[in-house]
Design an enzyme around this catalytic site. Structure first.
Site, mmCIF file in Angstrom:
data_model
loop_
_atom_site.group_PDB
_atom_site.id
_atom_site.type_symbol
_atom_site.label_atom_id
_atom_site.label_comp_id
_atom_site.label_asym_id
_atom_site.label_seq_id
_atom_site.Cartn_x
_atom_site.Cartn_y
_atom_site.Cartn_z
ATOM 1 N N ARG A 281 11.482 -3.320 9.676
ATOM 2 C CA ARG A 281 10.793 -2.074 10.530
ATOM 3 C C ARG A 281 10.693 -2.722 11.988
ATOM 4 N NH1 ARG A 281 5.605 0.300 8.037
ATOM 5 N NH2 ARG A 281 4.583 -1.120 9.540
ATOM 6 N N ARG B 180 -0.305 -8.600 13.377
ATOM 7 C CA ARG B 180 -0.725 -7.653 12.663
ATOM 8 C C ARG B 180 -1.663 -8.091 11.533
ATOM 9 N NH1 ARG B 180 4.797 -5.244 10.821
ATOM 10 N NH2 ARG B 180 3.563 -4.185 9.162
ATOM 11 N N LYS C 37 0.867 -1.242 0.093
ATOM 12 C CA LYS C 37 -0.075 0.032 -0.007
ATOM 13 C C LYS C 37 0.753 1.143 -0.108
ATOM 14 C CE LYS C 37 -2.019 -1.054 4.059
ATOM 15 N NZ LYS C 37 -1.242 -2.459 4.241
ATOM 16 N N ARG D 94 12.102 -6.561 5.218
ATOM 17 C CA ARG D 94 12.292 -4.780 5.369
ATOM 18 C C ARG D 94 12.777 -4.477 6.706
ATOM 19 N NH1 ARG D 94 6.453 -1.591 5.401
ATOM 20 N NH2 ARG D 94 6.372 -3.019 7.236
#
Ligand code: AP5
Length: 186
Positions: A133, A144, A15, A131
């Site tokens: 994060r 999540r 997104k 990634r």
């Protein structure tokens, strides 16, 4: 061209990647509640301190807090002459969607398109682990995804029933997916 858009989809669907590019190309206000919350955390504001632990667990920050952030940005944009916008990661549950509807009625700026980005869990998890994060460890990613299924996925029906939803296969290169989304904008 449609220019009041929202992007729905599980964590890691792309997104943010797609929203950033599309907003730059079409001169839209890109409103990512995740990015705005992370900026508050980095700044050490009271709001950031409230959000930090919740985000680290992969749960949703309070509706009131997120709504206040979105309201102030959309009102400021409307006051400065309007223009299009792209909501990325908001709304995240039915209460947020209802509140957004009320705000957009006030601003007389109805949503024109909700884009659902669909991708298999295995690919999502690989992307997010790559990634790295702060909330991208496997336990939090799985949580999540659960939060997405329980709280956010009901928005698919919600926007479908309003005739606003279009789904996009979110597997492929960034460019291919951008073309699929652009094709929906008219
Ligand atoms: P948020 O920041 O919204 O995170 P998220 O929804 O979990 O989404 P991600 O950023 O992980 O994924 P994305 O779909 O944007 O994918 P991206 O483009 O980054 O929310 C974080 C937290 O903030 C929440 O858990 C919550 O606590 C809080 N929060 C936020 N909004 C809230 C709200 N409205 N209410 C309450 N709480 C809220 O891509 C992911 C990775 O994949 C990147 O590394 C990217 O480079 C890569 N990638 C992208 N596209 C491709 C591709 N086509 N091929 C290969 N790799 C790709």
């Amino acid at each position: 061209m449609k220019q009041r858009l929202l992007f729905l989809g599980p964590p890691g669907a792309g997104k943010g990647t797609q929203a950033e590019q599309l907003a730059a190309d079409r001169n839209l206000l890109h409103l990512s509640t995740g990015d705005l919350l992370r900026a508050e955390v980095a700044a050490g504001s009271a709001l950031g301190q409230e959000a930090e632990a919740v985000m680290a667990r992969g749960e949703l920050v309070s509706d009131a807090l997120v709504l206040a952030i979105v309201r102030s940005r959309l009102e400021a944009q409307a006051a400065s002459g309007g223009g299009g916008w792209l909501l990325d990661g908001f709304p995240r549950n039915l209460a947020q969607a209802e509140s957004l509807g009320v705000l957009l009625d006030e601003l007389q700026q109805p949503i024109e398109l909700a884009v659902l980005m669909e991708l298999d869990d295995a690919v999502l998890i690989q992307r997010l682990l790559g990634r790295g994060r702060a909330d991208d460890n496997e336990t939090v990613i799985r949580h999540r995804l659960e939060v997405y299924r329980e709280q956010t996925a009901p928005l698919i029906r919600y926007y479908q029933s309003k005739g606003l939803l279009q789904a996009v296969e979110a597997n492929g290169t960034v460019e291919t997916i951008a073309e699929r989304i652009t094709a929906l904008l008219g």
